[in-house]
Design a protein around this motif. Structure first.
Motif, PDB file in Angstrom:
ATOM      1  N   LEU A 155      30.344  49.842  38.635  1.00 31.80           N
ATOM      2  CA  LEU A 155      30.164  50.920  37.655  1.00 31.80           C
ATOM      3  C   LEU A 155      29.067  51.886  38.107  1.00 31.80           C
ATOM      4  N   VAL A 156      27.941  51.336  38.514  1.00 31.02           N
ATOM      5  CA  VAL A 156      26.821  52.204  38.908  1.00 31.02           C
ATOM      6  C   VAL A 156      27.186  52.992  40.167  1.00 31.02           C
ATOM      7  N   ASP A 157      27.914  52.368  41.088  1.00 30.18           N
ATOM      8  CA  ASP A 157      28.357  53.093  42.277  1.00 30.18           C
ATOM      9  C   ASP A 157      29.228  54.289  41.875  1.00 30.18           C
TER      10      ASP A 157
ATOM     11  N   SER B 193      30.083  38.001  41.705  1.00 30.32           N
ATOM     12  CA  SER B 193      30.289  37.381  40.382  1.00 30.32           C
ATOM     13  C   SER B 193      29.835  38.315  39.256  1.00 30.32           C
ATOM     14  N   SER B 194      28.922  37.866  38.411  1.00 33.24           N
ATOM     15  CA  SER B 194      28.510  38.669  37.233  1.00 33.24           C
ATOM     16  C   SER B 194      27.974  40.051  37.598  1.00 33.24           C
ATOM     17  N   ALA B 195      27.529  40.213  38.835  1.00 33.73           N
ATOM     18  CA  ALA B 195      26.935  41.493  39.234  1.00 33.73           C
ATOM     19  C   ALA B 195      27.989  42.496  39.699  1.00 33.73           C
ATOM     20  N   SER B 196      29.209  42.044  39.925  1.00 29.88           N
ATOM     21  CA  SER B 196      30.136  42.932  40.628  1.00 29.88           C
ATOM     22  C   SER B 196      30.605  44.105  39.773  1.00 29.88           C
ATOM     23  N   ILE B 197      30.830  43.863  38.483  1.00 22.98           N
ATOM     24  CA  ILE B 197      31.277  44.979  37.632  1.00 22.98           C
ATOM     25  C   ILE B 197      30.160  46.019  37.446  1.00 22.98           C
TER      26      ILE B 197
ATOM     27  N   LEU C 266      49.640  47.222  36.520  1.00 26.48           N
ATOM     28  CA  LEU C 266      49.225  47.966  35.325  1.00 26.48           C
ATOM     29  C   LEU C 266      49.797  49.378  35.304  1.00 26.48           C
ATOM     30  N   GLY C 267      50.225  49.852  36.481  1.00 26.40           N
ATOM     31  CA  GLY C 267      50.787  51.198  36.552  1.00 26.40           C
ATOM     32  C   GLY C 267      49.726  52.267  36.719  1.00 26.40           C
ATOM     33  N   ILE C 268      48.664  51.938  37.500  1.00 20.25           N
ATOM     34  CA  ILE C 268      47.638  52.944  37.792  1.00 20.25           C
ATOM     35  C   ILE C 268      47.364  52.915  39.287  1.00 20.25           C
ATOM     36  N   ASP C 269      47.233  54.089  39.883  1.00 21.39           N
ATOM     37  CA  ASP C 269      46.989  54.199  41.319  1.00 21.39           C
ATOM     38  C   ASP C 269      45.681  53.458  41.665  1.00 21.39           C
ATOM     39  N   HIS C 270      45.730  52.623  42.707  1.00 22.54           N
ATOM     40  CA  HIS C 270      44.510  51.866  43.030  1.00 22.54           C
ATOM     41  C   HIS C 270      43.388  52.767  43.521  1.00 22.54           C
ATOM     42  N   GLU C 271      43.706  54.018  43.840  1.00 23.18           N
ATOM     43  CA  GLU C 271      42.651  54.987  44.183  1.00 23.18           C
ATOM     44  C   GLU C 271      41.749  55.242  42.968  1.00 23.18           C
ATOM     45  N   ARG C 272      42.256  54.900  41.775  1.00 26.30           N
ATOM     46  CA  ARG C 272      41.455  55.104  40.567  1.00 26.30           C
ATOM     47  C   ARG C 272      40.722  53.834  40.168  1.00 26.30           C
ATOM     48  N   ALA C 273      40.386  53.016  41.148  1.00 27.56           N
ATOM     49  CA  ALA C 273      39.534  51.844  40.914  1.00 27.56           C
ATOM     50  C   ALA C 273      38.255  52.029  41.728  1.00 27.56           C
ATOM     51  N   SER C 274      37.131  51.679  41.135  1.00 26.36           N
ATOM     52  CA  SER C 274      35.859  51.726  41.864  1.00 26.36           C
ATOM     53  C   SER C 274      35.759  50.484  42.758  1.00 26.36           C
ATOM     54  N   ILE C 275      35.455  50.697  44.023  1.00 23.86           N
ATOM     55  CA  ILE C 275      35.442  49.598  44.996  1.00 23.86           C
ATOM     56  C   ILE C 275      34.073  49.500  45.668  1.00 23.86           C
ATOM     57  N   VAL C 276      33.464  48.307  45.570  1.00 23.84           N
ATOM     58  CA  VAL C 276      32.225  48.054  46.322  1.00 23.84           C
ATOM     59  C   VAL C 276      32.330  46.755  47.116  1.00 23.84           C
ATOM     60  N   ILE C 277      33.487  46.093  47.018  1.00 24.13           N
ATOM     61  CA  ILE C 277      33.628  44.786  47.672  1.00 24.13           C
ATOM     62  C   ILE C 277      33.447  44.897  49.182  1.00 24.13           C
ATOM     63  N   ASP C 278      33.806  46.042  49.749  1.00 27.92           N
ATOM     64  CA  ASP C 278      33.656  46.223  51.199  1.00 27.92           C
ATOM     65  C   ASP C 278      32.201  46.043  51.629  1.00 27.92           C
TER      66      ASP C 278
ATOM     67  N   ILE D 142      37.127  49.752  36.532  1.00 29.33           N
ATOM     68  CA  ILE D 142      35.940  49.111  37.126  1.00 29.33           C
ATOM     69  C   ILE D 142      36.270  47.622  37.178  1.00 29.33           C
ATOM     70  N   PRO D 143      36.913  47.160  38.250  1.00 28.37           N
ATOM     71  CA  PRO D 143      37.365  45.761  38.277  1.00 28.37           C
ATOM     72  C   PRO D 143      36.319  44.828  38.881  1.00 28.37           C
ATOM     73  N   HIS D 144      36.426  43.560  38.517  1.00 28.06           N
ATOM     74  CA  HIS D 144      35.659  42.543  39.231  1.00 28.06           C
ATOM     75  C   HIS D 144      36.079  42.573  40.698  1.00 28.06           C
ATOM     76  N   GLN D 145      35.101  42.438  41.576  1.00 29.68           N
ATOM     77  CA  GLN D 145      35.354  42.596  43.013  1.00 29.68           C
ATOM     78  C   GLN D 145      35.445  41.213  43.662  1.00 29.68           C
ATOM     79  N   ALA D 146      36.631  40.621  43.631  1.00 33.79           N
ATOM     80  CA  ALA D 146      36.819  39.299  44.241  1.00 33.79           C
ATOM     81  C   ALA D 146      37.630  39.388  45.519  1.00 33.79           C
ATOM     82  N   ASN D 147      38.611  40.275  45.515  1.00 33.88           N
ATOM     83  CA  ASN D 147      39.478  40.445  46.688  1.00 33.88           C
ATOM     84  C   ASN D 147      40.192  41.787  46.496  1.00 33.88           C
ATOM     85  N   LEU D 148      40.146  42.642  47.507  1.00 34.01           N
ATOM     86  CA  LEU D 148      40.747  43.971  47.378  1.00 34.01           C
ATOM     87  C   LEU D 148      42.245  43.862  47.071  1.00 34.01           C
TER      88      LEU D 148
END
Ligand code: COA
Length: 308
Positions: free
Chosen positions: A273-275, A265-269, A247-259, A231-237
């Protein structure tokens, strides 16, 4: 031993959608450039930080089956409070009928992870339930005539209800850090707008996300292979993809809402997570790696077991 567990979650977003195409009407930019360089298609704009925080907090309380008077503390991570003084958390506390304490915390885009770790400490010293919120109206400190900044930011809020457990709880490991020598690369002075050296922020962001993620996993006695979802901070895909690769993890295993929301900022994580929760990407027993960075520079990571 006392730890934390998540019992409720909620988000709030302004109705107003600003697409890349709409920005391109007044800025020398294009939908293609923004999407390719950042992963952002559109962002939400509007409301006040307290309005968004109250709505997200109310949704989280409902989901947890709790009322305001069950909560001992409102922790509000924000860089865009309604005013300088007083803090915005008391406005939230009043609106939600919470009898406990209320305080804002500002660690920029790392704020929600800082809040999670601080909440864990508060629960260990006697608080029973905490409402942790990340809420921002970055649109209020964005220079809408500067194409290098205006394309990135948006408004929104996400909240969690955190409750004390009688065991070590679900926060398995964490890492917090700060480097005040980098204040100049990303800042907003009183009454001003966000100023940023985007390239330098990008370069440092990947490094601190990777190092901090590793430190938090080590603290938890785990490795990246144990992580089910990032669940990364969403600053830039591209920052997220680069950090995942290192880190050695497929980026498909990251939650993305930046699109959809840009950088909130503080709300992005919490939004990410909720998404993930609401789209069924999180199941009982999963190990989540929350990781963020922001102005300060600050950074923070947390390894969270999902026990719902
Ligand atoms: N539309 C079109 N062109 C743009 C543009 C825009 N919105 N913004 C910049 N450009 C141009 C630049 O002027 C430059 O043109 P030039 O080659 O003719 O000089 C070119 O695109 C490349 O600019 P550059 O700044 O190198 O782009 P970039 O790939 O580094 O992307 C950011 C810029 C801001 C998107 C990127 O650096 C970034 O995301 N940085 C991190 C920011 C961040 O995460 N901030 C928040 C931290 S919490």
């Amino acid at each position: 031993m006392t730890g934390l567990t998540v019992t409720g979650w909620g988000t709030a977003l302004p109705d107003r959608i600003v697409t890349n195409a709409e920005l391109a009407e007044s800025l020398d930019t294009s939908d293609d450039w923004i999407l390719e360089r950042t992963g952002i298609r559109e962002r939400r704009v509007g409301g006040t930080t307290s309005e968004l925080a109250i709505a997200a907090g109310r949704a989280a309380l409902e989901r947890a089956g709790r009322r305001g008077d069950d909560i001992d503390l409102v922790l509000l991570a924000t860089t865009t409070g309604d005013r300088i003084v007083p803090a915005t958390a008391p406005t939230v506390q009043e609106a939600l009928g919470i009898p406990g304490g209320a305080v804002d915390l500002n660690a920029a885009c790392s704020g929600f992870v800082y809040g999670l770790v601080l909440a864990n400490g508060m629960l260990a010293t006697g608080a029973r339930r905490i409402l942790l919120i990340g809420a921002e109206t970055l649109s209020s400190i964005t220079d809408w005539t500067d194409r290098s900044n205006a394309i990135l930011f948006g408004d929104g809020a996400g909240a969690l209800v955190l409750e004390a457990t009688d065991d070590a709880g679900d926060l398995l490991g964490w890492d917090l850090g700060s480097d005040g020598s980098a204040t100049h690369i990303l800042k907003c002075e009183h009454g001003g707008t966000i100023e940023m050296d985007g390239k330098e922020v990008f370069r440092r962001a990947v490094r601190v996300m990777v190092d901090s993620s590793k430190a938090s996993l080590e603290h938890a006695g785990l490795t990246i292979d144990d992580v089910d979802l990032v669940i990364p901070h969403q600053a830039n895909l591209r920052i997220i993809h680069s950090a995942c690769q290192k880190l050695g993890i497929d980026h498909e295993r990251a939650s993305i809402v930046i699109d959809r929301y840009g950088n909130t900022s503080s709300a992005s994580i919490p939004l990410a997570l909720v998404d993930a929760i609401e789209t069924g990407r999180v199941t009982t027993g999963d190990t989540l790696l929350l990781t963020g960075f922001g102005a300060g520079m600050t950074w923070g990571s947390a390894v969270l077991r999902w026990s719902r």
